[in-house]
Design a protein around this motif. Sequence first.
Motif, PDB file in Angstrom:
ATOM      1  N   ARG A 123      -2.266  -2.778   6.061  1.00  0.00           N
ATOM      2  CA  ARG A 123      -3.337  -2.133   6.805  1.00  0.00           C
ATOM      3  C   ARG A 123      -3.553  -0.743   6.230  1.00  0.00           C
ATOM      4  O   ARG A 123      -2.604  -0.097   5.783  1.00  0.00           O
ATOM      5  N   ILE A 124      -4.777  -0.292   6.242  1.00  0.00           N
ATOM      6  CA  ILE A 124      -5.068   1.046   5.752  1.00  0.00           C
ATOM      7  C   ILE A 124      -6.203   1.642   6.584  1.00  0.00           C
ATOM      8  O   ILE A 124      -7.182   0.957   6.886  1.00  0.00           O
ATOM      9  N   ASP A 125      -6.030   2.890   6.961  1.00  0.00           N
ATOM     10  CA  ASP A 125      -7.077   3.615   7.673  1.00  0.00           C
ATOM     11  C   ASP A 125      -7.782   4.498   6.657  1.00  0.00           C
ATOM     12  O   ASP A 125      -7.312   5.578   6.312  1.00  0.00           O
ATOM     13  N   TYR A 126      -8.910   4.016   6.152  1.00  0.00           N
ATOM     14  CA  TYR A 126      -9.624   4.754   5.114  1.00  0.00           C
ATOM     15  C   TYR A 126     -10.089   6.121   5.600  1.00  0.00           C
ATOM     16  O   TYR A 126     -10.268   7.042   4.804  1.00  0.00           O
ATOM     17  N   ARG A 127     -10.277   6.252   6.893  1.00  0.00           N
ATOM     18  CA  ARG A 127     -10.757   7.528   7.420  1.00  0.00           C
ATOM     19  C   ARG A 127      -9.700   8.619   7.319  1.00  0.00           C
ATOM     20  O   ARG A 127     -10.015   9.799   7.273  1.00  0.00           O
ATOM     21  N   LYS A 128      -8.431   8.224   7.252  1.00  0.00           N
ATOM     22  CA  LYS A 128      -7.347   9.187   7.127  1.00  0.00           C
ATOM     23  C   LYS A 128      -6.884   9.345   5.681  1.00  0.00           C
ATOM     24  O   LYS A 128      -6.296  10.366   5.324  1.00  0.00           O
ATOM     25  N   ALA A 129      -7.111   8.318   4.872  1.00  0.00           N
ATOM     26  CA  ALA A 129      -6.665   8.372   3.479  1.00  0.00           C
ATOM     27  C   ALA A 129      -7.565   9.312   2.682  1.00  0.00           C
ATOM     28  O   ALA A 129      -8.789   9.185   2.694  1.00  0.00           O
TER      29      ALA A 129
ATOM     30  N   PHE B 202       0.832  -1.206   0.000  1.00  0.00           N
ATOM     31  CA  PHE B 202       0.000   0.000   0.000  1.00  0.00           C
ATOM     32  C   PHE B 202       0.867   1.258   0.000  1.00  0.00           C
ATOM     33  O   PHE B 202       1.193   1.811   1.057  1.00  0.00           O
ATOM     34  N   ALA B 203       1.202   1.741  -1.181  1.00  0.00           N
ATOM     35  CA  ALA B 203       2.056   2.929  -1.275  1.00  0.00           C
ATOM     36  C   ALA B 203       1.358   4.175  -0.754  1.00  0.00           C
ATOM     37  O   ALA B 203       2.018   5.130  -0.337  1.00  0.00           O
ATOM     38  N   GLU B 204       0.021   4.192  -0.740  1.00  0.00           N
ATOM     39  CA  GLU B 204      -0.676   5.347  -0.188  1.00  0.00           C
ATOM     40  C   GLU B 204      -0.410   5.498   1.300  1.00  0.00           C
ATOM     41  O   GLU B 204      -0.567   6.579   1.875  1.00  0.00           O
ATOM     42  N   GLU B 205       0.010   4.386   1.948  1.00  0.00           N
ATOM     43  CA  GLU B 205       0.371   4.442   3.357  1.00  0.00           C
ATOM     44  C   GLU B 205       1.871   4.659   3.557  1.00  0.00           C
ATOM     45  O   GLU B 205       2.290   5.192   4.587  1.00  0.00           O
ATOM     46  N   SER B 206       2.685   4.242   2.579  1.00  0.00           N
ATOM     47  CA  SER B 206       4.141   4.230   2.760  1.00  0.00           C
ATOM     48  C   SER B 206       4.873   5.388   2.106  1.00  0.00           C
ATOM     49  O   SER B 206       5.983   5.730   2.519  1.00  0.00           O
ATOM     50  N   MET B 207       4.301   5.985   1.082  1.00  0.00           N
ATOM     51  CA  MET B 207       5.054   6.971   0.298  1.00  0.00           C
ATOM     52  C   MET B 207       5.393   8.218   1.110  1.00  0.00           C
ATOM     53  O   MET B 207       6.512   8.749   1.011  1.00  0.00           O
ATOM     54  N   VAL B 208       4.469   8.691   1.917  1.00  0.00           N
ATOM     55  CA  VAL B 208       4.737   9.909   2.688  1.00  0.00           C
ATOM     56  C   VAL B 208       5.861   9.689   3.710  1.00  0.00           C
ATOM     57  O   VAL B 208       6.815  10.477   3.754  1.00  0.00           O
ATOM     58  N   PRO B 209       5.818   8.638   4.547  1.00  0.00           N
ATOM     59  CA  PRO B 209       6.963   8.416   5.444  1.00  0.00           C
ATOM     60  C   PRO B 209       8.267   8.149   4.697  1.00  0.00           C
ATOM     61  O   PRO B 209       9.348   8.507   5.168  1.00  0.00           O
ATOM     62  N   PHE B 210       8.161   7.526   3.521  1.00  0.00           N
ATOM     63  CA  PHE B 210       9.350   7.320   2.685  1.00  0.00           C
ATOM     64  C   PHE B 210       9.983   8.668   2.327  1.00  0.00           C
ATOM     65  O   PHE B 210      11.211   8.855   2.432  1.00  0.00           O
ATOM     66  N   LEU B 211       9.163   9.638   1.919  1.00  0.00           N
ATOM     67  CA  LEU B 211       9.679  10.956   1.558  1.00  0.00           C
ATOM     68  C   LEU B 211      10.260  11.694   2.762  1.00  0.00           C
ATOM     69  O   LEU B 211      11.238  12.443   2.640  1.00  0.00           O
ATOM     70  N   VAL B 212       9.681  11.474   3.919  1.00  0.00           N
ATOM     71  CA  VAL B 212      10.204  12.089   5.138  1.00  0.00           C
ATOM     72  C   VAL B 212      11.645  11.621   5.377  1.00  0.00           C
ATOM     73  O   VAL B 212      12.539  12.425   5.689  1.00  0.00           O
ATOM     74  N   HIS B 213      11.891  10.336   5.217  1.00  0.00           N
ATOM     75  CA  HIS B 213      13.246   9.799   5.389  1.00  0.00           C
ATOM     76  C   HIS B 213      14.196  10.401   4.355  1.00  0.00           C
ATOM     77  O   HIS B 213      15.314  10.820   4.696  1.00  0.00           O
ATOM     78  N   LEU B 214      13.763  10.454   3.107  1.00  0.00           N
ATOM     79  CA  LEU B 214      14.633  10.993   2.066  1.00  0.00           C
ATOM     80  C   LEU B 214      14.969  12.453   2.324  1.00  0.00           C
ATOM     81  O   LEU B 214      16.108  12.888   2.116  1.00  0.00           O
ATOM     82  N   ALA B 215      13.984  13.225   2.783  1.00  0.00           N
ATOM     83  CA  ALA B 215      14.204  14.647   3.054  1.00  0.00           C
ATOM     84  C   ALA B 215      15.243  14.838   4.166  1.00  0.00           C
ATOM     85  O   ALA B 215      15.988  15.830   4.183  1.00  0.00           O
TER      86      ALA B 215
END
Length: 494
Positions: free
Chosen positions: A169-175, A128-141
């Motif tokens: 796992r995905i929290d649809y309420r936050k996505a 689920f990249a919709e869950e992982s991409m943002v924290p991934f970018l945080v690490h890169l930054a």
Amino acid sequence: MKVLFVSVNKLKSFRPVLPIGMVTVATQVRTAGHEAEVLDLMWEEEDEEAVRAAVARLRPDVVGISIRNVDSQNMLEPVIYTPLAREVADWARAEHPGVTIVLGGPGFSTVPEDLMGFVRAEYGITGFAEESMVPFLVHLARGAEPEDVPGVIYRRPDGSYHRREPVFRIDYRKAVRPDPDLYDRRYFTYSYETHDRSEKVPATIQTKKGCVLECVFCSNFLVDGTGVKFDEVSRVADEVERLRDEGLEVLEIVDGVFNLPLNYSLEILKEFVRRGIEMPWSCMINPGNVTPELVDLMVRTGCYYVEFGTDSGCDRILRGLKKNFRQRQIVQSHRLFEQAGVRVEHCLFIGSPGDDRDSVRETFDVMDELVPSGAPDAHAYWTLGLRVCRGTALHTTAVAEGQLTGDERFIVPKYYVSKGVIGDDALLDEIEERVLANDNWYLWWGLRTIGLRTRIRMAREESRRIEAELMTHLPRRGPAPAPLVATPRREDRP
């Protein structure tokens, strides 16, 4: 950070498909405060020019390449789509040296290590990249290696891969719902030809991820994990109302199977009825979970077309595939939709484990009854062979029968066809004859000019040639983690 997402899916047949996954991920990235743009190569005539122009304009820190499909998934038409992903990465680096390439998408999740090496990407994200991409970018930054981000994969100096398994796992309420403004508007003006009519590209919505079945060939556990992750019924209805109010003409529910589990699909439809939602829509259906109530609610809300994952008409083969239905339910479900005036299309395999002359004939006889030549609202789409994915029960069977060795690279697809089919020339001739005799059946577009046996030989030669060419671009394989293996279990609703 600046992120350019590129979809490399250019397949317009059977119809163009909205890049809902890429747009969903891009929407999360934008919402988190990053600058994100999307480039959909579906509509571009000059791919290199489009990629270079987008990279030159944005000067992205990251280019995320979305791979929906690795190949045509058709043994008779071996077409590989991933060379374009490699080219996109090369064009981006040439235009903006130092840019980071990240791979994702369902196609990537099925063969991540091979595609990482082939594209020479720095990173990949499975699951689920919709869950992982943002924290991934945080690490890169921060300049930190994203080793603890779920689903991340990257190559170590010794040639092995660091791979963090996805957390499905995905929290649809936050996505955040995918931003419709990120879709190329040409999707909604394009008309495509079906078997007998012209239609518009549908808007898409997904009500859940995952599946409760254990079909021996399915690689869904690599993409969505095991069990089912449900969106809230009210959120689904809200999104459909929004699409309707924006004037979109037709909707597709893109769940792997809409009516599994049955109770959830009934909840969705009852909410549609309560809100007065009625618009033309379609979905994929499991023949084993069809009831009169389901069909009635589907029709009342505008359903006009369903695609059955029928696979076979022989109970012995269906048992071997671990399907949850039998021939009797295929016939009963078809008749319910037929009587309700809903178009039905059956998708079937020829050459499943155990398939032979008797089972193939039985399946053809069932389809002769349900989809006779000239039927106005029923079609059958046949596929010779089943695509093998590493980690599935079908892969184990293929290795046990000597069709595969077990250590293949899957940059080019491998197919399983039962020896009772592929080794029976008379049966192959009969298959060709019966398919051509019914104008509502389809196996391969060139069958009237090139015989089936000839086409099988040609396709195998083409596949070997393609594999030899692509393998030259793969680095020598280093030690890698064992592949994921499906361990289905039911997960609760959030």
